[in-house]
Design an enzyme around this catalytic site. Structure first.
Site, mmCIF file in Angstrom:
data_model
loop_
_atom_site.group_PDB
_atom_site.id
_atom_site.type_symbol
_atom_site.label_atom_id
_atom_site.label_comp_id
_atom_site.label_asym_id
_atom_site.label_seq_id
_atom_site.Cartn_x
_atom_site.Cartn_y
_atom_site.Cartn_z
ATOM 1 N N GLU A 140 44.937 44.697 42.408
ATOM 2 C CA GLU A 140 46.163 44.587 41.604
ATOM 3 C C GLU A 140 47.031 43.442 42.116
ATOM 4 O O GLU A 140 47.792 43.629 43.077
ATOM 5 C CB GLU A 140 46.998 45.864 41.721
ATOM 6 C CG GLU A 140 46.439 47.064 41.039
ATOM 7 C CD GLU A 140 47.555 48.094 40.777
ATOM 8 O OE1 GLU A 140 47.818 48.388 39.614
ATOM 9 O OE2 GLU A 140 48.148 48.579 41.760
ATOM 10 N N HIS A 166 49.178 50.961 47.965
ATOM 11 C CA HIS A 166 49.658 50.397 46.698
ATOM 12 C C HIS A 166 50.639 49.256 47.007
ATOM 13 O O HIS A 166 51.339 49.303 48.016
ATOM 14 C CB HIS A 166 50.356 51.487 45.876
ATOM 15 C CG HIS A 166 50.674 51.036 44.481
ATOM 16 N ND1 HIS A 166 51.801 50.317 44.174
ATOM 17 C CD2 HIS A 166 49.982 51.170 43.322
ATOM 18 C CE1 HIS A 166 51.807 50.045 42.877
ATOM 19 N NE2 HIS A 166 50.718 50.550 42.341
#
Lengths: 213, 213, 213, 213
Positions: free
Chosen positions: D128, D80
């Site tokens: 992302e 992430h």
């Protein structure tokens, strides 16, 4: 220690001498502090061992692409197995190096990771299984599959990038085997740096490269 | 960029010239690649910005104490706020630097951390609150309490270690204030590096130091 | 694996049972995912193995003090040798833990570093020389000097903080030796976790503690 | 804090309720300490936010794949943007997760990096762009090119891997746009977690997904 300071300059001159009248390109990747003096003394490609994914500013203690360029380097290693980087920084380093006019050799330890780094479009990809680095057991003989698999996977995603291989390369035979597996060159450290006569090791490597061509 | 490559050498010569006939010791902490050329050109103390807590061997891409020493450095910064280190590595770096014959300036951002690093017995401790670095608002005026508290806490655990302070130091007045708070010197970067006439800034600092003595 | 999931809960119950009617306080430091179920099943102090020096917000993948508190933990280890932290983060973790209502046990591997972390005013300091962790050779017998030196140095800068010691502690004798060197308790992992009958090991430890008191 | 402890369990139940009679699969990625209680209370896929590239043993303070699996997780996020990993660890985490029976969603911030991580053959890839995370400005509307380019590049090297996209997704329209750009789902955090009525936001997302199918 064999490749630090004045000894690094001496070693560089010897390597230049062996390769200067040949078609073979031998590059050097000295320590940061030695780049400037080596660049001032030899006329072969010089690579930093690492740059940081950082731009000028609050960068005390970091290695800027611009700084290694100003010292005379032609390129930089990125993501060497002894200096692994976050994926996002590998990509940034390739970009920052390009902007600073530095070539990039991005290292990876497996065929899959070699393909992953090839997507960043570096100037070269180097495959070096960490478990063989410094062992004297050559990747091109101990694990030829990883080399051929790397060549295959890298070229699938980036068909033109030159591929080096390293880890345990010690003899002309190891070099010959590496090139025959489809690589375009080799990465070597201890076998040259720790040799009593490094110029003889490099000469043997050159002979093997010419034979393989 | 103002302190990279040839510009770093020029800047070093200017600073040497200002301080050469004074009792003041001005040290420089250039980028790794510039240490060798600066050391070859000036005769004032030179510090690396960082060393890695690593010994020769599998250290590609790292900065060895021996390498910065061989390039001509006299010492090294450790744990600069832009290059924070694990506690255990701060201690190892001080040890490795000593073995290589390098002085150490260990940095910390708070009075408590300054005392913690003073326990490693470096040659100097530097207190630099990160929130003021590069702001032009001097720690010695904006936050004199952190300086006096640092001096107190450091000397409690290590009564003899010299203490520098930095962050936002820009004028002679800032320097004077810093010394009057009990420090033995200052750390400065942007105020000198980015000044149109760095030698004038350094001259003003020297005047302030003599006045405070 | 012996201390993961349901086995962690079972182990916790056994340890609680051994210590519940004694004056000895036995705490547990399970994996993050097991904190909640252990806290729901036993009534002895529970410590996280680590928290991140981060506040709620952009903290995906990190361990917030508030989260371990909400799960039922009473405290946290900080800077365990298997999870070393930048000096500045050790200090931040102690602060963040206090704000969240968590006790802190800050670990260090040498006497000097133990004193350094004691300056952050944690609830306890633990001295664990990494080279003995998991060896079965007890620090309190193999290297009693490091324990006494740690006690001396820690108490010089923080006279009241309780001191634990760990690394290789396996038998009641090891525990007795540790307390006699001036520590207030022990840290132990493999000797209990990997024992066929952990409750017997803990019982032997308790006996040694009472004998040493 | 809105998604910690009991509030995380409540939020999970609300999300399960909205999606339980639909063909849409909604997964949750709670904090480590909340995995067990959420898994015990809802029957939808649960992902850890991160695992460490480490095997059981000297792993104090780290997150083992086996531990999150034992707590009831079905999978894990990897890399992430708030927890970026060395390239080599991304690959190891995918491997360790597979061995532990966990699905993987590997995140990347650019189209090129999305393709790089797709080579590790995770169960899903998530794109992302970090600069839009938490902004409320949806990647699918602000930067649709990065989404289409990611889909193209990822599928070139891994034609079958499902692709999620995230960053700034806040409304049903954002979700609809994301799916129409070729993705198979979305990643969302603040828009749901900080909403006064999270279940309404999720319901709007579900409606958009069904409309886009």
């Amino acid at each position: 220690m064999e490749s630090t300071g004045k000894r690094a300059v001496d070693l560089s001159k010897k390597i230049e001498k062996v390769t200067e009248n040949s078609s073979i390109s031998a590059g050097l990747a000295p320590q940061f502090c030695d780049i400037e003096q080596i660049a001032a003394n030899v006329d072969i490609p010089i690579f930093a061992q690492h740059i940081d994914a950082i731009t000028p500013g609050a960068s005390t203690g970091h290695v800027l692409a611009e700084s290694v360029k100003a010292a005379g380097a032609d390129g930089t290693l990125v993501n060497h197995s002894e200096r692994p980087l976050p994926l996002i920084e590998i990509d940034s380093c390739v970009e920052l190096a390009k902007q600073a006019g530095l070539k990039t050799v991005v290292c990876a330890g497996t065929a899959r990771l070699a393909a992953a780094v090839a997507l960043s479009e570096p100037d070269m990809v180097a495959i070096e299984p960490p478990e063989l680095i410094g062992t004297g057991r050559a990747v091109s003989k101990q694990n030829p599959e990883i080399v051929t698999e790397s060549v295959k996977r890298v070229h699938k995603v980036n068909p033109t990038v030159p591929i080096l291989c390293g880890a345990g390369i010690s003899t002309g035979e190891d070099v010959y085997a590496a090139l025959k597996l489809g690589t375009n060159g080799i990465l070597v450290a201890s076998a040259v740096v720790k040799a009593p006569k490094p110029e003889e090791v490099v000469a043997a490597f050159c002979e093997a490269i010419l034979k393989a061509s």
